[in-house]
Design a protein around this motif. Structure first.
Motif, PDB file in Angstrom:
ATOM      1  N   TYR A  21      59.684  46.794  32.550  1.00  0.00           N
ATOM      2  CA  TYR A  21      58.502  46.009  32.241  1.00  0.00           C
ATOM      3  C   TYR A  21      58.592  44.734  33.075  1.00  0.00           C
ATOM      4  O   TYR A  21      59.645  44.087  33.125  1.00  0.00           O
ATOM      5  N   SER A  22      57.485  44.337  33.688  1.00  0.00           N
ATOM      6  CA  SER A  22      57.538  43.191  34.600  1.00  0.00           C
ATOM      7  C   SER A  22      56.440  42.161  34.378  1.00  0.00           C
ATOM      8  O   SER A  22      56.413  41.132  35.053  1.00  0.00           O
ATOM      9  N   GLU A  23      55.529  42.405  33.418  1.00  0.00           N
ATOM     10  CA  GLU A  23      54.372  41.532  33.264  1.00  0.00           C
ATOM     11  C   GLU A  23      54.406  40.671  32.009  1.00  0.00           C
ATOM     12  O   GLU A  23      53.508  39.859  31.791  1.00  0.00           O
ATOM     13  N   SER A  24      55.414  40.813  31.188  1.00  0.00           N
ATOM     14  CA  SER A  24      55.375  40.199  29.863  1.00  0.00           C
ATOM     15  C   SER A  24      56.053  38.845  29.783  1.00  0.00           C
ATOM     16  O   SER A  24      55.884  38.125  28.801  1.00  0.00           O
ATOM     17  N   HIS A  25      56.855  38.495  30.777  1.00  0.00           N
ATOM     18  CA  HIS A  25      57.511  37.188  30.809  1.00  0.00           C
ATOM     19  C   HIS A  25      57.374  36.595  32.215  1.00  0.00           C
ATOM     20  O   HIS A  25      57.361  37.323  33.212  1.00  0.00           O
ATOM     21  N   SER A  26      57.314  35.269  32.262  1.00  0.00           N
ATOM     22  CA  SER A  26      57.182  34.582  33.548  1.00  0.00           C
ATOM     23  C   SER A  26      58.386  33.697  33.852  1.00  0.00           C
ATOM     24  O   SER A  26      58.328  32.845  34.722  1.00  0.00           O
ATOM     25  N   ASP A  27      59.492  33.900  33.121  1.00  0.00           N
ATOM     26  CA  ASP A  27      60.723  33.142  33.356  1.00  0.00           C
ATOM     27  C   ASP A  27      61.882  33.972  32.818  1.00  0.00           C
ATOM     28  O   ASP A  27      61.686  35.075  32.306  1.00  0.00           O
ATOM     29  N   ASP A  28      63.103  33.441  32.923  1.00  0.00           N
ATOM     30  CA  ASP A  28      64.290  34.170  32.489  1.00  0.00           C
ATOM     31  C   ASP A  28      64.103  34.735  31.082  1.00  0.00           C
ATOM     32  O   ASP A  28      63.626  34.043  30.178  1.00  0.00           O
ATOM     33  N   ILE A  29      64.524  36.001  30.885  1.00  0.00           N
ATOM     34  CA  ILE A  29      64.446  36.653  29.571  1.00  0.00           C
ATOM     35  C   ILE A  29      65.784  36.447  28.887  1.00  0.00           C
ATOM     36  O   ILE A  29      66.773  37.116  29.189  1.00  0.00           O
ATOM     37  N   THR A  30      65.824  35.502  27.963  1.00  0.00           N
ATOM     38  CA  THR A  30      67.085  35.029  27.407  1.00  0.00           C
ATOM     39  C   THR A  30      67.522  35.761  26.146  1.00  0.00           C
ATOM     40  O   THR A  30      68.650  35.568  25.685  1.00  0.00           O
ATOM     41  N   ALA A  31      66.649  36.584  25.556  1.00  0.00           N
ATOM     42  CA  ALA A  31      67.001  37.282  24.317  1.00  0.00           C
ATOM     43  C   ALA A  31      66.315  38.635  24.276  1.00  0.00           C
ATOM     44  O   ALA A  31      65.121  38.744  24.567  1.00  0.00           O
ATOM     45  N   VAL A  32      67.079  39.669  23.925  1.00  0.00           N
ATOM     46  CA  VAL A  32      66.563  41.024  23.761  1.00  0.00           C
ATOM     47  C   VAL A  32      67.167  41.583  22.481  1.00  0.00           C
ATOM     48  O   VAL A  32      68.393  41.573  22.317  1.00  0.00           O
ATOM     49  N   ARG A  33      66.320  42.061  21.555  1.00  0.00           N
ATOM     50  CA  ARG A  33      66.819  42.614  20.301  1.00  0.00           C
ATOM     51  C   ARG A  33      65.993  43.825  19.877  1.00  0.00           C
ATOM     52  O   ARG A  33      64.782  43.735  19.666  1.00  0.00           O
ATOM     53  N   PHE A  34      66.675  44.974  19.738  1.00  0.00           N
ATOM     54  CA  PHE A  34      66.042  46.143  19.136  1.00  0.00           C
ATOM     55  C   PHE A  34      65.996  45.954  17.618  1.00  0.00           C
ATOM     56  O   PHE A  34      66.852  45.296  17.024  1.00  0.00           O
ATOM     57  N   HIS A  35      64.983  46.558  17.009  1.00  0.00           N
ATOM     58  CA  HIS A  35      64.868  46.553  15.551  1.00  0.00           C
ATOM     59  C   HIS A  35      66.086  47.261  14.963  1.00  0.00           C
ATOM     60  O   HIS A  35      66.558  48.264  15.518  1.00  0.00           O
ATOM     61  N   PRO A  36      66.633  46.793  13.833  1.00  0.00           N
ATOM     62  CA  PRO A  36      67.862  47.404  13.295  1.00  0.00           C
ATOM     63  C   PRO A  36      67.677  48.822  12.791  1.00  0.00           C
ATOM     64  O   PRO A  36      68.660  49.564  12.667  1.00  0.00           O
ATOM     65  N   ARG A  37      66.438  49.238  12.502  1.00  0.00           N
ATOM     66  CA  ARG A  37      66.231  50.590  11.982  1.00  0.00           C
ATOM     67  C   ARG A  37      65.203  51.394  12.771  1.00  0.00           C
ATOM     68  O   ARG A  37      65.305  52.616  12.841  1.00  0.00           O
ATOM     69  N   VAL A  38      64.206  50.753  13.332  1.00  0.00           N
ATOM     70  CA  VAL A  38      63.176  51.453  14.105  1.00  0.00           C
ATOM     71  C   VAL A  38      63.604  51.459  15.571  1.00  0.00           C
ATOM     72  O   VAL A  38      63.520  50.448  16.261  1.00  0.00           O
ATOM     73  N   ALA A  39      64.077  52.607  16.035  1.00  0.00           N
ATOM     74  CA  ALA A  39      64.747  52.670  17.341  1.00  0.00           C
ATOM     75  C   ALA A  39      63.854  52.294  18.509  1.00  0.00           C
ATOM     76  O   ALA A  39      64.348  51.814  19.537  1.00  0.00           O
ATOM     77  N   ASP A  40      62.548  52.481  18.368  1.00  0.00           N
ATOM     78  CA  ASP A  40      61.636  52.226  19.487  1.00  0.00           C
ATOM     79  C   ASP A  40      61.026  50.823  19.473  1.00  0.00           C
ATOM     80  O   ASP A  40      60.254  50.485  20.363  1.00  0.00           O
ATOM     81  N   ARG A  41      61.403  50.002  18.479  1.00  0.00           N
ATOM     82  CA  ARG A  41      60.828  48.665  18.364  1.00  0.00           C
ATOM     83  C   ARG A  41      61.757  47.645  19.019  1.00  0.00           C
ATOM     84  O   ARG A  41      62.941  47.561  18.697  1.00  0.00           O
ATOM     85  N   LEU A  42      61.206  46.862  19.939  1.00  0.00           N
ATOM     86  CA  LEU A  42      61.994  45.916  20.723  1.00  0.00           C
ATOM     87  C   LEU A  42      61.326  44.556  20.724  1.00  0.00           C
ATOM     88  O   LEU A  42      60.108  44.448  20.862  1.00  0.00           O
ATOM     89  N   ALA A  43      62.128  43.492  20.584  1.00  0.00           N
ATOM     90  CA  ALA A  43      61.631  42.122  20.733  1.00  0.00           C
ATOM     91  C   ALA A  43      62.358  41.468  21.892  1.00  0.00           C
ATOM     92  O   ALA A  43      63.548  41.691  22.111  1.00  0.00           O
ATOM     93  N   SER A  44      61.626  40.644  22.646  1.00  0.00           N
ATOM     94  CA  SER A  44      62.223  39.913  23.764  1.00  0.00           C
ATOM     95  C   SER A  44      61.717  38.482  23.751  1.00  0.00           C
ATOM     96  O   SER A  44      60.573  38.221  23.375  1.00  0.00           O
TER      97      SER A  44
END
Length: 393
Positions: free
Chosen positions: A157-180
């Motif tokens: 993915y290249s369009e969702s942030h315009s600076d360093d991506i400092t945090a990436v966390r998958f949901h603890p139970r929903v395998a396809d859910r991601l926060a950045s």
């Protein structure tokens, strides 16, 4: 169900490790149960990953192989003998903890040579790895791999942030859910099974400052906590992104002002957050530069001090992990110490409190408390982004 007060009121130092060299502890991860080895992994500013016994904190092994500063450690969930580490050298490495030592990872994940990783995570299913990069030209990338196929990325993915991506966390139970989260102040939530970035982006929240840490919270993981590099705190409800209900549950651009410590001294920084399933509460850990620790309960009603811990660390604390099975809190920091806190404990090993602040040349340390503000690619709180750039197989 125990409250945070009942859980933490009797915490005391049980054990500690003393560093043999000037090395910061940057991140800590607990090996999932059940696993006979019961290990704790820590990433260090000397670019090594150390394994400690969870009960005794005795050193069990060390992995060396990264050539750049580390950006974290994560155990696999279903295969807890596997440990992942990420680095600014542009690699994620998978280690077999049954064979500790050496520089040979079982798998090495790479992407474009220009990518410098500053965050990563592994999905709850252990199938997908995701790493966030520093800004490359005008773009910042979320890079995805299938853990079973380390030969090349699935895509980016290249369009969702315009600076360093400092945090990436998958949901603890929903395998396809991601926060950045990034230095652009944006925190995005994705459904990665949708493939294309525009379809995958569920919602975007804006903290207005550089993201330091994010954490899934709530009984069903319906909330997101964001801590910023300038000590802001934001708690959002991300269950219904298309609802008219407000997403923001709590917002403070400098949350230190919300907190009154028992001795009336100021809270100086936040370490991070963790959702405690057994208590049904969100724990936030803060500290003072001299090593004091403060355990905070965070909710939509605000932030309050639950317990203060003293006489442990002698410098800034960088990481923590809560072990619910044994009721232990593990903390690591810039004094090089790994501390184990248990209810009613009397310290069993290790010398006195180390008072000298250890120095390190870690590039990660130089960036940890800084932030930059850039014009965001998006200004509103909910919309979509561009399409997934698939990497040729």
């Amino acid at each position: 169900m125990e409250s945070l007060e009942e859980t933490f009121k009797a915490l005391a130092i049980a054990r500690r490790t003393q560093p043999s060299e000037p090395t910061y502890i940057l991140d800590v991860a607990l090996q999932p149960a059940p696993c006979s080895a019961a290990l704790v992994a820590v990433s260090c500013s000397n670019r090594s990953v150390r394994l400690h016994h969870r009960e005794t904190l005795g050193l069990q092994g060390e992995f060396k192989g990264h050539t750049g500063p580390l950006c974290g450690v994560r155990f696999a969930h279903a295969s807890p003998t596997l440990l992942y580490s990420g680095s600014a050298d542009g690699t994620l490495r998978c280690w077999d903890t049954r064979c500790p030592g050496g520089a040979h990872a079982t798998r090495v994940f790479r992407s474009d040579p220009a990518h410098v990783f500053c965050s990563f995570d592994v999905s709850s299913s252990d199938v997908v790895l995701c790493a966030g990069t520093e800004q490359v030209g005008e773009d910042s990338f979320l890079v995805f791999w299938d853990t079973r196929k380390p030969e090349g990325p699935l895509g980016v993915y290249s369009e969702s942030h315009s600076d360093d991506i400092t945090a990436v966390r998958f949901h603890p139970r929903v395998a396809d859910r991601l926060a950045s989260g990034g230095m652009d102040g944006l925190v995005n939530v994705f459904d990665v099974k949708q493939g294309g970035e525009e379809d995958a982006l569920i919602t975007t929240c804006n903290s207005g400052s550089s993201t330091g840490a994010i954490c899934w919270a709530g009984v069903d993981g319906e909330q997101l906590l964001c801590l910023t590099h300038d000590e802001g705190l934001h708690l959002w409800d991300v269950r219904r992104p298309d609802s008219d209900d407000p997403l923001t549950l709590l917002c403070a651009n400098d949350a230190r002002s919300l907190i009154t410590l028992p001795d009336a001294s100021p809270l100086e920084y936040f370490v991070g957050g963790a959702w405690l399933e057994e208590a049904g509460q969100l724990l936030v850990v803060g500290g003072t530069r001299g090593g004091g620790l403060h355990l905070l309960d965070c909710s939509a009603q605000g932030v309050r001090v639950v317990r203060s811990l003293a006489d442990g660390h002698s410098a800034t604390v960088r990481c923590f992990a809560w072990e619910p099975e044994g009721g232990a809190l593990l903390t690591g920091g810039e004094d090089g110490q790994l501390l184990q806190w248990r209810a009613g404990a009397t310290e069993l090993q290790g010398g006195g409190r180390r008072r000298d602040l250890l120095k390190s040349s870690s590039a990660l340390q130089l960036k940890a408390r800084t932030h930059r503000k850039h014009h965001s690619k998006r200004n509103n709180t909910q919309h979509t982004a561009g399409a997934l750039n698939q990497t040729p197989g």
